[in-house]
Design a protein around this motif. Sequence first.
Motif, PDB file in Angstrom:
ATOM      1  N   UNK A  66      52.834  33.167   1.518  1.00  0.00           N
ATOM      2  CA  UNK A  66      51.663  33.150   0.650  1.00  0.00           C
ATOM      3  C   UNK A  66      52.092  33.412  -0.721  1.00  0.00           C
ATOM      4  N   UNK A  67      53.095  33.864  -1.047  1.00  0.00           N
ATOM      5  CA  UNK A  67      53.448  34.315  -2.513  1.00  0.00           C
ATOM      6  C   UNK A  67      54.792  33.697  -2.989  1.00  0.00           C
ATOM      7  N   UNK A  68      55.826  33.185  -2.268  1.00  0.00           N
ATOM      8  CA  UNK A  68      56.812  32.630  -2.740  1.00  0.00           C
ATOM      9  C   UNK A  68      57.344  31.233  -2.395  1.00  0.00           C
ATOM     10  N   UNK A  69      58.361  30.742  -3.319  1.00  0.00           N
ATOM     11  CA  UNK A  69      58.735  29.395  -2.706  1.00  0.00           C
ATOM     12  C   UNK A  69      59.533  29.582  -1.398  1.00  0.00           C
ATOM     13  N   UNK A  97      57.782  34.488  -8.776  1.00  0.00           N
ATOM     14  CA  UNK A  97      57.591  34.652 -10.208  1.00  0.00           C
ATOM     15  C   UNK A  97      57.422  36.043 -10.600  1.00  0.00           C
ATOM     16  N   UNK A  98      57.049  36.797  -9.385  1.00  0.00           N
ATOM     17  CA  UNK A  98      56.732  38.253  -9.706  1.00  0.00           C
ATOM     18  C   UNK A  98      57.443  39.121  -8.486  1.00  0.00           C
ATOM     19  N   UNK A  99      58.143  40.274  -8.984  1.00  0.00           N
ATOM     20  CA  UNK A  99      58.435  40.734  -7.814  1.00  0.00           C
ATOM     21  C   UNK A  99      57.586  41.586  -6.678  1.00  0.00           C
ATOM     22  N   UNK A 100      57.682  41.437  -5.316  1.00  0.00           N
ATOM     23  CA  UNK A 100      57.122  42.074  -4.489  1.00  0.00           C
ATOM     24  C   UNK A 100      56.764  43.342  -4.740  1.00  0.00           C
ATOM     25  N   UNK A 126      62.598  47.126   0.433  1.00  0.00           N
ATOM     26  CA  UNK A 126      63.020  46.614  -1.000  1.00  0.00           C
ATOM     27  C   UNK A 126      63.177  45.203  -1.120  1.00  0.00           C
ATOM     28  N   UNK A 127      63.707  44.955  -2.198  1.00  0.00           N
ATOM     29  CA  UNK A 127      63.988  43.344  -2.738  1.00  0.00           C
ATOM     30  C   UNK A 127      65.347  43.303  -3.246  1.00  0.00           C
TER      31      UNK A 127
END
Length: 142
Positions: A66-69, A97-100, A126-127
């Motif tokens: 949903x949110x990432x490439x 574009x933004x961090x989860x 975490x990321x």
Amino acid sequence: MAKRGAGMNTQAATAERIWCVVVPHHPEGARRARHRLAASLTGLIPAMTLADAVTITAELVGNSVRHASPLPGGVVRVAWRLVAGGIEIRVTDGGAATSPTVRQVGSESPDGRGLAIVAALTQAWGVDRDGLGQCVWARMPA
């Protein structure tokens, strides 16, 4: 001599185990990842822990779609491992574009709860970012 061999078998039984699957960057990818994880961990961990691991995997892959490439080739990499005392699940994609982050959503909101669910079911999440993209990871007790 028999005791020495028995100890070696115990060490082998508790050795780290790692699995990895590459799935499409598509909602179908979450289903495939859930099924692979469940098939690989059935009988190795308690049923309730497995249910939580399947939920975490679904949420992380769903968020990636949903949110990432995607990674090159239009895919997402999903890996999980059993280590002494726990399970780690890692979902790697091309980044966003933004961090989860965990979002605050109202009770009527149709979405936005994925990372809150992950946070509730895990010890930590975490990321990590590298040259290829980002990896969202979650650790839970076994």
